[in-house]
Design an enzyme around this catalytic site. Sequence first.
Site, PDB file in Angstrom:
ATOM      1  N   CYS A 181       4.256  32.067 -12.334  1.00  0.00           N
ATOM      2  CA  CYS A 181       3.019  32.759 -12.694  1.00  0.00           C
ATOM      3  C   CYS A 181       3.273  33.799 -13.789  1.00  0.00           C
ATOM      4  O   CYS A 181       4.373  34.309 -13.937  1.00  0.00           O
ATOM      5  CB  CYS A 181       2.451  33.487 -11.492  1.00  0.00           C
ATOM      6  SG  CYS A 181       2.204  32.409 -10.087  1.00  0.00           S
ATOM      7  N   ARG A 200       6.001  29.627 -19.475  1.00  0.00           N
ATOM      8  CA  ARG A 200       6.456  29.748 -18.087  1.00  0.00           C
ATOM      9  C   ARG A 200       5.908  28.615 -17.225  1.00  0.00           C
ATOM     10  O   ARG A 200       6.344  28.427 -16.095  1.00  0.00           O
ATOM     11  CB  ARG A 200       5.982  31.087 -17.505  1.00  0.00           C
ATOM     12  CG  ARG A 200       6.560  32.289 -18.222  1.00  0.00           C
ATOM     13  CD  ARG A 200       5.773  33.539 -17.914  1.00  0.00           C
ATOM     14  NE  ARG A 200       5.972  34.041 -16.576  1.00  0.00           N
ATOM     15  CZ  ARG A 200       6.881  34.928 -16.226  1.00  0.00           C
ATOM     16  NH1 ARG A 200       7.696  35.425 -17.133  1.00  0.00           N
ATOM     17  NH2 ARG A 200       6.988  35.349 -14.987  1.00  0.00           N
ATOM     18  N   TRP A 246       1.214  29.199 -11.241  1.00  0.00           N
ATOM     19  CA  TRP A 246       2.075  28.032 -10.997  1.00  0.00           C
ATOM     20  C   TRP A 246       2.073  27.901  -9.484  1.00  0.00           C
ATOM     21  O   TRP A 246       2.708  28.681  -8.767  1.00  0.00           O
ATOM     22  CB  TRP A 246       3.457  28.323 -11.570  1.00  0.00           C
ATOM     23  CG  TRP A 246       4.535  27.313 -11.301  1.00  0.00           C
ATOM     24  CD1 TRP A 246       5.422  27.308 -10.268  1.00  0.00           C
ATOM     25  CD2 TRP A 246       4.884  26.178 -12.103  1.00  0.00           C
ATOM     26  NE1 TRP A 246       6.276  26.238 -10.378  1.00  0.00           N
ATOM     27  CE2 TRP A 246       5.989  25.531 -11.476  1.00  0.00           C
ATOM     28  CE3 TRP A 246       4.356  25.632 -13.288  1.00  0.00           C
ATOM     29  CZ2 TRP A 246       6.576  24.382 -12.000  1.00  0.00           C
ATOM     30  CZ3 TRP A 246       4.960  24.490 -13.795  1.00  0.00           C
ATOM     31  CH2 TRP A 246       6.048  23.868 -13.159  1.00  0.00           C
ATOM     32  N   ASN A 278       2.275  37.882  -9.053  1.00  0.00           N
ATOM     33  CA  ASN A 278       3.351  36.957  -9.387  1.00  0.00           C
ATOM     34  C   ASN A 278       4.434  37.132  -8.326  1.00  0.00           C
ATOM     35  O   ASN A 278       4.783  38.255  -8.009  1.00  0.00           O
ATOM     36  CB  ASN A 278       3.897  37.324 -10.781  1.00  0.00           C
ATOM     37  CG  ASN A 278       5.122  36.522 -11.159  1.00  0.00           C
ATOM     38  OD1 ASN A 278       5.402  35.485 -10.569  1.00  0.00           O
ATOM     39  ND2 ASN A 278       5.861  37.018 -12.131  1.00  0.00           N
ATOM     40  N   GLY A 279       4.919  36.047  -7.760  1.00  0.00           N
ATOM     41  CA  GLY A 279       5.969  36.160  -6.745  1.00  0.00           C
ATOM     42  C   GLY A 279       5.534  35.490  -5.453  1.00  0.00           C
ATOM     43  O   GLY A 279       4.594  34.691  -5.447  1.00  0.00           O
ATOM     44  N   GLU A 281      28.147  16.078 -12.219  1.00  0.00           N
ATOM     45  CA  GLU A 281      27.153  16.853 -12.946  1.00  0.00           C
ATOM     46  C   GLU A 281      27.829  17.700 -14.032  1.00  0.00           C
ATOM     47  O   GLU A 281      27.323  17.806 -15.152  1.00  0.00           O
ATOM     48  CB  GLU A 281      26.352  17.727 -11.961  1.00  0.00           C
ATOM     49  CG  GLU A 281      25.349  18.662 -12.573  1.00  0.00           C
ATOM     50  CD  GLU A 281      24.327  17.991 -13.473  1.00  0.00           C
ATOM     51  OE1 GLU A 281      24.255  16.753 -13.522  1.00  0.00           O
ATOM     52  OE2 GLU A 281      23.609  18.734 -14.169  1.00  0.00           O
ATOM     53  N   LYS A 287      26.924  17.414 -17.990  1.00  0.00           N
ATOM     54  CA  LYS A 287      26.446  18.588 -18.733  1.00  0.00           C
ATOM     55  C   LYS A 287      27.248  18.759 -20.006  1.00  0.00           C
ATOM     56  O   LYS A 287      26.715  18.986 -21.083  1.00  0.00           O
ATOM     57  CB  LYS A 287      26.596  19.805 -17.822  1.00  0.00           C
ATOM     58  CG  LYS A 287      25.553  20.849 -17.859  1.00  0.00           C
ATOM     59  CD  LYS A 287      24.251  20.577 -17.188  1.00  0.00           C
ATOM     60  CE  LYS A 287      23.641  19.244 -17.390  1.00  0.00           C
ATOM     61  NZ  LYS A 287      22.481  18.936 -16.640  1.00  0.00           N
ATOM     62  N   GLU A 343      26.511  15.868 -22.638  1.00  0.00           N
ATOM     63  CA  GLU A 343      25.209  15.791 -23.298  1.00  0.00           C
ATOM     64  C   GLU A 343      24.968  16.886 -24.317  1.00  0.00           C
ATOM     65  O   GLU A 343      24.236  16.680 -25.272  1.00  0.00           O
ATOM     66  CB  GLU A 343      24.069  15.733 -22.267  1.00  0.00           C
ATOM     67  CG  GLU A 343      23.883  16.976 -21.445  1.00  0.00           C
ATOM     68  CD  GLU A 343      22.654  16.864 -20.528  1.00  0.00           C
ATOM     69  OE1 GLU A 343      22.741  17.375 -19.412  1.00  0.00           O
ATOM     70  OE2 GLU A 343      21.627  16.283 -20.921  1.00  0.00           O
ATOM     71  N   HIS A 365      44.968   5.165  -9.401  1.00  0.00           N
ATOM     72  CA  HIS A 365      44.681   3.720  -9.417  1.00  0.00           C
ATOM     73  C   HIS A 365      44.301   3.241 -10.813  1.00  0.00           C
ATOM     74  O   HIS A 365      43.702   2.179 -10.961  1.00  0.00           O
ATOM     75  CB  HIS A 365      43.594   3.398  -8.391  1.00  0.00           C
ATOM     76  CG  HIS A 365      44.016   3.768  -6.998  1.00  0.00           C
ATOM     77  ND1 HIS A 365      44.967   3.071  -6.305  1.00  0.00           N
ATOM     78  CD2 HIS A 365      43.674   4.819  -6.209  1.00  0.00           C
ATOM     79  CE1 HIS A 365      45.174   3.637  -5.132  1.00  0.00           C
ATOM     80  NE2 HIS A 365      44.408   4.714  -5.052  1.00  0.00           N
ATOM     81  N   LYS A 396      13.418  15.375 -23.147  1.00  0.00           N
ATOM     82  CA  LYS A 396      13.327  16.064 -21.860  1.00  0.00           C
ATOM     83  C   LYS A 396      12.725  15.168 -20.789  1.00  0.00           C
ATOM     84  O   LYS A 396      13.141  15.192 -19.651  1.00  0.00           O
ATOM     85  CB  LYS A 396      12.492  17.348 -22.026  1.00  0.00           C
ATOM     86  CG  LYS A 396      12.436  18.225 -20.781  1.00  0.00           C
ATOM     87  CD  LYS A 396      13.789  18.831 -20.464  1.00  0.00           C
ATOM     88  CE  LYS A 396      13.823  19.551 -19.134  1.00  0.00           C
ATOM     89  NZ  LYS A 396      15.189  19.722 -18.614  1.00  0.00           N
TER      90      LYS A 396
HETATM   91  C1  F6R Z   1      20.442  15.970 -17.894  1.00  0.00           C
HETATM   92  C2  F6R Z   1      19.077  15.659 -17.536  1.00  0.00           C
HETATM   93  C3  F6R Z   1      18.728  14.249 -17.251  1.00  0.00           C
HETATM   94  C4  F6R Z   1      17.604  14.154 -16.224  1.00  0.00           C
HETATM   95  C5  F6R Z   1      17.129  12.709 -16.074  1.00  0.00           C
HETATM   96  C6  F6R Z   1      16.066  12.585 -15.027  1.00  0.00           C
HETATM   97  O1  F6R Z   1      20.638  17.328 -18.077  1.00  0.00           O
HETATM   98  O2  F6R Z   1      18.227  16.506 -17.524  1.00  0.00           O
HETATM   99  O3  F6R Z   1      19.844  13.523 -16.836  1.00  0.00           O
HETATM  100  O4  F6R Z   1      18.067  14.655 -15.002  1.00  0.00           O
HETATM  101  O5  F6R Z   1      16.635  12.252 -17.294  1.00  0.00           O
HETATM  102  O6  F6R Z   1      14.955  13.347 -15.361  1.00  0.00           O
HETATM  103  P1  F6R Z   1      13.896  13.772 -14.284  1.00  0.00           P
HETATM  104  O7  F6R Z   1      14.593  14.724 -13.342  1.00  0.00           O
HETATM  105  O8  F6R Z   1      12.803  14.442 -15.051  1.00  0.00           O
HETATM  106  O9  F6R Z   1      13.457  12.534 -13.573  1.00  0.00           O
END
Ligand code: F6R
Length: 608
Positions: free
Chosen positions: A2, A27, A75, A100-101, A481, A485, A488, A504, A603
Site C-alpha cells: 500500500c 509499489r 495492495w 499501510n501495514g 537458486e 541467480k 542470469e 561421479h 519478467k
Molecule cells: C529468475 C526468475 C525466473 C522466474 C520464472 C517463473 O530470477 O525470476 O526464473 O522464477 O520465470 O516466473 P513466475 O514465478 O512469474 O512464474
Amino acid sequence: MCGIVGYVGAKDCSEVLVSALRKLEYRGYDSAGIAVFENDKIRIAKEKGRLDDLQKRMDAEGVPCGHIGVGHTRWATHGVPSAVNSHPHRGGKNVTLVHNGIIENYKELKETLKDLGRTFVSETDTEVVAQLMDFNYMGDPVQAIARTLSVVEGSFALGILFADRPGELYAVRRESPLIVGVAEGESFIASDVPAIIKYTTQYYLLEHDEIAKLTFDGVSFCDLEGNSIEKELKVADWDQEAAEKGGYEHYMLKEIHEQPTAVKTTITPRISDGVPNLEECSITPERLSDINQIYIVACGTAMHAGMIGKYVIEKLCKVPVIVDIASEFRYRDPLIKEGDLVVIISQSGETADSLAAMRLAKKMGAQTLAIVNAKGSSIAREADMLIYTHAGPEIAVASTKAYMVQISVMYLLAFEMAYSKGLISEEECRRLTSELVGTSDKIEMTIGLVEPACKVFAQELTEAENLLYIGRGLDYALSMEGSLKLKEISYIHSEAYAAGELKHGTISLITEGMPVIAVATQNSLLDKTISNIKEVKARGAKVLIVCDDEAQISDDVADAVIRVPKIEECLMPMLAAVPLQLLAYYASVLRGNDVDKPRNLAKSVTVE
Ligand code: F6R
C-alpha cells in the site's frame, strides 16, 4: 504494498493526492481512494483498479474539492480488491483514515468492537483501526491515537482526518515507513519520497510512535504523551528515478532489502494463536491431512522454492513430493491421480507453462493450490485454492523477495500439514511457527552482516569463467537458486551439484583456482559436506563456504567463509539465500551488466 499520501495547502488537494499516488504506483496496488475536506465535510472517493479508474469515477461523480486530505493505493491483504475494501475507511462519525501495514490482532479487536455495537462494512483490518480510533476519540486527537496504539499490534502507518477538525491532518507510524514533506505554505505525508519529490525535497522521517500534525500553519511532532518533539529536516538529493528505487542503485538491491518486510507481511496474516492457519485460503486441516501425494510445479526460481518445499514437507509430513518443471510436466503425461495436490508456484501468476500445467492437473482431477504474488492473475483466478504471497511488486527480473516469500509459504504449509496429520505436537508446531516469524528480523540482520563480505568475494567471481555451487539436502536445493541467480545476471556459467554426486563425474571439471561455493548450513550433514569440500579443495578449487555462525570450519577447508545467524536447521535457507543473492548482485554490478534487466530475459514469461 500500500501507499499513503496526504496534503495540506493551497493547491487543489484531489489533484495533488492523485498525482502523488501515481508516483507510488511502482509499489503495486489493486485499488485506490482519497478523502478530502470539502466545505468542512469529509468526502471520500474510492475505486477498485488503477488510479485512472478512480479518476473516471471522480470525473463522473464530482471530484472532491478542498485543500486538505489523504489518499491511498491498496495492495490487498485482508479482503479482496474491491471499492468497499479500499481506503480511506470511516470509523463512526469522527474518523477517516488510510493505512499501510497489517494489524495483527484485528480479529480480536473487531470482536470486541462488535460487542460494543460497532458495525463493519469491509473485510479489512484497517476499518477496525478506524472504528477503534473513533471509539477512543473524545475531542483530543493525540489522546485518541495514543489509546488506539496502546492496543493495536502489528506494523502500520496511518494518515488520519477527524471530522470536527477540518484544518488538521494527523499521521503516526509503527514499523511501516512514513515521511512528512514540507514546502512554502504546504505540507505532505507519504509512504515514500517519490510521492512528494515533484513538490518538495525537504522532509522529516517520522519515527516509531511519533505523531505528526499538519495544519495550514505548518507541521509539528509529538510523542504519544503529547510531548513535543524537535526533528531534523532532511533533504532528498534524488532524481525521480533514484527516488523510486528508494535510494538503492538497483531495484534488485532494494528488493533484497525488502525481504524482511515481505516475509512478515506474507506470514503474519496466516498465523493464528501461534500456529499456521490457512483456512482463509480454503485450506482446512482436514483437507491437508487427507493428501497422499503432492506435485509442486513451477519454473525457474519458483521451482527452486518448490525444491525447498519438497525437502521440508517430506521430512515433516511424510508425504511424497514430486517437484516438476512446468514445461516438462505438461508434456510428459504425469501420473496424477484424483485427489493428488498439485501446487503451482508463480510470482507473476501468468507464466504460460505453469498456467498450462495447472489446467492439465485440474483436468486430471487433481486439487490445485496456487502460491502467487500478483493479485488477480490468471493462475490465481483459476486455482482451486490460493495463497497470495505479499512481496509487493518485484521489478528486477532476477527474483529475490518473491523467492523468499514463496519459501516462507512452503514452511507454513509444511508446519500446518504436519500438525494436521498429528506428526508434530501443538507445542512443536508453535515453536517452529515462532522460529519462522523470527526469520524476518534475522534476514534483516543477515543482510547487514554479509553484504560487505559478498562485495569482496564477488570480485573473485567476476574473473571466473565457470563455477560450482555445492550442498546437501536443503543446501543443495538452495544452491540451485544461488547458481541460477548468478548465471542470469552476471552471465558467469555455474552449476549446482549435490555435493555427494561430484565424484561421479563433475569433479573432473575442477581446475586450479576455480571458485566453488559450498552451502553448508545443515548441521546434520556438515561432516559429509566438509568431506566433499575437501575433495574439491584438494584439486585446486577456491572454496567459499556459506554456513551458520556456530559451524566448526577449519582454516584448511575454506578460502573464505560467510556466516549467517544460526536458526532452526530447516529454516536456514531463508538466511543462507541472502549471501547467494548478494554475491550474484555484486558480481553483476562489477561486470558492468544491466542488473535489473539482464539480456534475453523478461519478467513475465507468458509464452511457451
Ligand atoms: C529468475 C526468475 C525466473 C522466474 C520464472 C517463473 O530470477 O525470476 O526464473 O522464477 O520465470 O516466473 P513466475 O514465478 O512469474 O512464474
